[in-house]
Design an enzyme around this catalytic site. Structure first.
Site, PDB file in Angstrom:
ATOM      1  N   ARG A 290      -0.123   7.827 -95.324  1.00 54.34           N
ATOM      2  CA  ARG A 290      -0.107   9.285 -95.497  1.00 54.34           C
ATOM      3  C   ARG A 290      -0.432   9.968 -94.168  1.00 54.34           C
ATOM      4  O   ARG A 290       0.420  10.602 -93.566  1.00 54.34           O
ATOM      5  CB  ARG A 290      -1.082   9.709 -96.620  1.00 54.34           C
ATOM      6  CG  ARG A 290      -0.818  11.120 -97.145  1.00 54.34           C
ATOM      7  CD  ARG A 290      -1.428  12.206 -96.316  1.00 54.34           C
ATOM      8  NE  ARG A 290      -2.887  12.009 -96.200  1.00 54.34           N
ATOM      9  CZ  ARG A 290      -3.612  12.622 -95.295  1.00 54.34           C
ATOM     10  NH1 ARG A 290      -3.053  13.473 -94.435  1.00 54.34           N
ATOM     11  NH2 ARG A 290      -4.907  12.397 -95.216  1.00 54.34           N
ATOM     12  N   ASP A 291      -1.648   9.801 -93.645  1.00 54.53           N
ATOM     13  CA  ASP A 291      -1.971  10.412 -92.345  1.00 54.53           C
ATOM     14  C   ASP A 291      -1.093   9.794 -91.259  1.00 54.53           C
ATOM     15  O   ASP A 291      -0.669  10.476 -90.301  1.00 54.53           O
ATOM     16  CB  ASP A 291      -3.463  10.215 -92.030  1.00 54.53           C
ATOM     17  CG  ASP A 291      -4.071  11.396 -91.301  1.00 54.53           C
ATOM     18  OD1 ASP A 291      -3.417  11.931 -90.401  1.00 54.53           O
ATOM     19  OD2 ASP A 291      -5.208  11.793 -91.625  1.00 54.53           O
TER      20      ASP A 291
ATOM     21  N   HIS B 154       2.222  11.441 -89.932  1.00 47.78           N
ATOM     22  CA  HIS B 154       2.249  12.333 -88.764  1.00 47.78           C
ATOM     23  C   HIS B 154       2.627  11.567 -87.497  1.00 47.78           C
ATOM     24  O   HIS B 154       3.318  12.088 -86.627  1.00 47.78           O
ATOM     25  CB  HIS B 154       0.863  12.953 -88.519  1.00 47.78           C
ATOM     26  CG  HIS B 154       0.423  13.928 -89.561  1.00 47.78           C
ATOM     27  ND1 HIS B 154       1.086  15.114 -89.781  1.00 47.78           N
ATOM     28  CD2 HIS B 154      -0.618  13.900 -90.436  1.00 47.78           C
ATOM     29  CE1 HIS B 154       0.457  15.789 -90.750  1.00 47.78           C
ATOM     30  NE2 HIS B 154      -0.567  15.071 -91.165  1.00 47.78           N
TER      31      HIS B 154
ATOM     32  N   SER C 182     -10.811  17.128 -89.787  1.00 49.82           N
ATOM     33  CA  SER C 182      -9.375  17.106 -89.468  1.00 49.82           C
ATOM     34  C   SER C 182      -9.097  17.071 -87.972  1.00 49.82           C
ATOM     35  O   SER C 182      -8.137  16.448 -87.530  1.00 49.82           O
ATOM     36  CB  SER C 182      -8.702  18.359 -90.036  1.00 49.82           C
ATOM     37  OG  SER C 182      -9.099  18.580 -91.359  1.00 49.82           O
TER      38      SER C 182
ATOM     39  N   HIS D 183     -13.792  11.718 -94.214  1.00 48.00           N
ATOM     40  CA  HIS D 183     -12.508  11.405 -93.573  1.00 48.00           C
ATOM     41  C   HIS D 183     -12.620  11.800 -92.108  1.00 48.00           C
ATOM     42  O   HIS D 183     -12.783  12.979 -91.799  1.00 48.00           O
ATOM     43  CB  HIS D 183     -11.394  12.206 -94.286  1.00 48.00           C
ATOM     44  CG  HIS D 183     -10.045  12.133 -93.644  1.00 48.00           C
ATOM     45  ND1 HIS D 183      -9.041  11.307 -94.112  1.00 48.00           N
ATOM     46  CD2 HIS D 183      -9.513  12.782 -92.583  1.00 48.00           C
ATOM     47  CE1 HIS D 183      -7.949  11.463 -93.371  1.00 48.00           C
ATOM     48  NE2 HIS D 183      -8.202  12.351 -92.436  1.00 48.00           N
TER      49      HIS D 183
ATOM     50  N   HIS E  53     -11.519  11.620 -87.811  1.00 44.88           N
ATOM     51  CA  HIS E  53     -10.502  11.391 -86.780  1.00 44.88           C
ATOM     52  C   HIS E  53     -11.217  11.045 -85.483  1.00 44.88           C
ATOM     53  O   HIS E  53     -12.376  11.412 -85.274  1.00 44.88           O
ATOM     54  CB  HIS E  53      -9.595  12.615 -86.617  1.00 44.88           C
ATOM     55  CG  HIS E  53      -8.510  12.659 -87.652  1.00 44.88           C
ATOM     56  ND1 HIS E  53      -7.283  12.096 -87.471  1.00 44.88           N
ATOM     57  CD2 HIS E  53      -8.505  13.173 -88.905  1.00 44.88           C
ATOM     58  CE1 HIS E  53      -6.541  12.279 -88.563  1.00 44.88           C
ATOM     59  NE2 HIS E  53      -7.261  12.931 -89.448  1.00 44.88           N
TER      60      HIS E  53
ATOM     61  N   TYR F 265      -6.790  22.189 -84.709  1.00 45.77           N
ATOM     62  CA  TYR F 265      -5.996  21.196 -85.411  1.00 45.77           C
ATOM     63  C   TYR F 265      -4.637  21.011 -84.743  1.00 45.77           C
ATOM     64  O   TYR F 265      -4.099  21.924 -84.118  1.00 45.77           O
ATOM     65  CB  TYR F 265      -5.827  21.590 -86.886  1.00 45.77           C
ATOM     66  CG  TYR F 265      -5.134  20.521 -87.681  1.00 45.77           C
ATOM     67  CD1 TYR F 265      -5.655  19.227 -87.713  1.00 45.77           C
ATOM     68  CD2 TYR F 265      -3.963  20.783 -88.370  1.00 45.77           C
ATOM     69  CE1 TYR F 265      -5.021  18.233 -88.431  1.00 45.77           C
ATOM     70  CE2 TYR F 265      -3.326  19.785 -89.095  1.00 45.77           C
ATOM     71  CZ  TYR F 265      -3.857  18.514 -89.109  1.00 45.77           C
ATOM     72  OH  TYR F 265      -3.221  17.529 -89.816  1.00 45.77           O
TER      73      TYR F 265
END
Lengths: 333, 333
Positions: free
Chosen positions: A14-15, A18, A168, A195, A197, A286
């Site tokens: 899913r991520d 990108h 994010s 979650h 990054h 973002y």
């Protein structure tokens, strides 16, 4: 050290969308899904990078319809279950209905950190469909702790079984994750997730802080495949967690094989911390602002880093893309 | 948050030597040195990856004599100073003498964590030559805290002005770095340093823990260029430290340009956490064992990961390469 039972939700499919410009093929989904399933991953997520319905000119067209990908992933599962991401406004209740019919067992309903209230009906639908249902507070650094707590309580009141702190932009520092998780743990009765990054090389550090303060759901991706500098690295988490006494039920060698034998084959570029991703983490902006920022930097002859830093200071959010050109023009003067 | 003054020692041109098979050219050294100097880095290190005198069949032949590289680096410095690494037994007092004559201003004398006593004369020579002189305790995870403390005190007694905790295999966990740094801070009057590797995605986390417990010297490399999964990423540290209130005197954009405009050009591969480097971090085995392990795995038909994990359990150290084949044979039975 006390052992802790954790759920590691893998977001490679899913991520990671990108990081491959939403070009996953059905065969790629199948081989990664199979390898995650065999390694003992409880949940993994399959959707467009921006969630169900994300395939569009604005967010990037998917090469293959995500419903077909979800169906293929479910077909590969012997022990894993498939999660989907839903951002109200991008995806709809119809999308969620369809994904559930195809066999998805979990939904994470995602909103900007201050907008949980737009997600009430989607959370409720998730529960009605019998899905494991979570609220996903994106850009969590953009709200002070008390606001984050208030929004998390909203999600819980709608029926969310897990509320996630979502970094994010990869911008939260370890002590900030610690404080946020501890604040949620004090007031929520539902589970807490994190979650991360890796834009500041802190995804693993932040994940450990969250767990130490009571988070039991943590996201990762194989070889960090994801937006920006990518996510917390799934297979590295499994190794680190084993040493810390955190139990995930995932076997180390098979998950390493999933990463280096399978996911590595579908990567278009390594997930390093380069200039752009670093500045996004540093300034808390973002990645969706990036292309416009690069255009504006060229047009006005200013450093794109200065634009991003200024956007961060002004707490720009999605939808405010016009601000990018305004900032660039101001900097040029 | 209180601000802290730190020294970031960049090791791109020394630890990074491992990552380019010791093939640095004089021109590469010059452009990186110039960019580090312009960004405001106080010290950067130039030597063969295994320190002065490391160029050999056993450790890898340097493409260009390191003394020539040190001389070129010194020539580029307007504000920075050049450090050298010396591992007694590989390098000699003559090497150090020569490096000092060429303009090196700092030496870090490195030993295995339990063998500081072999370095007494080299530390003393460093001081006599007027160099900033440090002791570098490699493979710091292989000694319990009290042994580490004892060895650090030896270094201090010889005249070391800084003692480093060196996580050579990238295997220490944040709480272990915290405990070790705190223990040294209690007994030493000299400065404390930390040198991390990223095999478990924890280099940044560990560096922050060390600083919070009193370390004031921390190592990094541009784009992580270094052994294993590489070092703590210099330019990311500068960004993170700025947000944490740690002062390095290094400017963010110039150090990012040094990383992404200059160092990136000389990298042979991205510094990701892949299968082999992860297992080395997981098991605490240093990278010099790797080639022999891969040979042994093939010869005995066993998984190289099992060999590395078993070597870690047996606390194998450099010089015990025969043990690799013994372990492989045992695993094959």
């Amino acid at each position: 050290m006390n052992s802790k039972n954790l759920y590691l939700v893998d977001v490679t499919l899913r991520d990671g969308s990108h990081a491959v410009k939403h070009a996953f093929t059905e065969e790629q989904i199948r081989v990664v899904a199979r390898s995650l399933d065999q390694a003992g991953v409880k949940f993994f997520e399959v959707s467009h990078g921006d969630g169900l319905g994300g395939s569009s000119l604005q967010y990037g067209l998917s090469f293959v319809n995500e419903m077909k990908l979800i169906e293929a992933a479910v077909d590969e599962c012997r022990q894993s279950e498939v999660s989907v991401l839903l951002i109200p406004g991008i995806g709809t209740k119809d999308h969620l209905d369809e994904a559930a019919k195809l066999g998805a067992k979990m939904v994470r309903v995602a909103t900007h950190v201050t907008e949980a209230d737009v997600a009430q009906q989607h959370i409720q639908l998730g529960r009605e469909l019998g899905l494991k249902t979570a609220g996903f507070l994106m850009m969590a650094h953009m709200a002070p702790v008390d606001k984050l707590v208030q929004q998390a309580k909203l999600f819980e009141s709608y029926g969310a079984e897990i509320v996630y702190i979502v970094d994010s932009a990869g911008t939260l520092l370890p002590h900030q994750v610690k404080d946020r998780t501890a604040a949620l743990r004090q007031v929520l009765t539902c589970d807490i997730g994190f979650h991360g990054h890796n834009n500041l090389s802190l995804a693993m550090a932040n994940t450990i802080e969250a767990i130490n303060e009571g988070a039991t759901y943590v996201d990762g991706s194989l070889r960090c495949l994801g937006a920006g500098s990518g996510n917390t690295q799934t297979e590295v988490m499994v190794a680190v967690f084993e040493r810390l006494g955190f139990l995930t039920g995932i076997d180390l060698y098979p998950i390493m094989d999933a990463a280096n034998g399978v996911a590595a084959q579908i990567m278009q570029r390594p997930q390093e911390v380069t200039g752009t991703s670093l500045i996004m983490g540093y300034s808390g902006v973002y990645s969706s602002f990036l292309l416009h920022t690069q255009d504006a930097a060229k047009r006005f002859g200013v450093d794109e880093r200065d634009i991003l830093v200024e956007l961060g200071k002004r707490q720009a959010v999605g939808g405010q893309e016009d601000l990018i050109f305004q900032v660039a023009a101001e900097l040029a003067n």
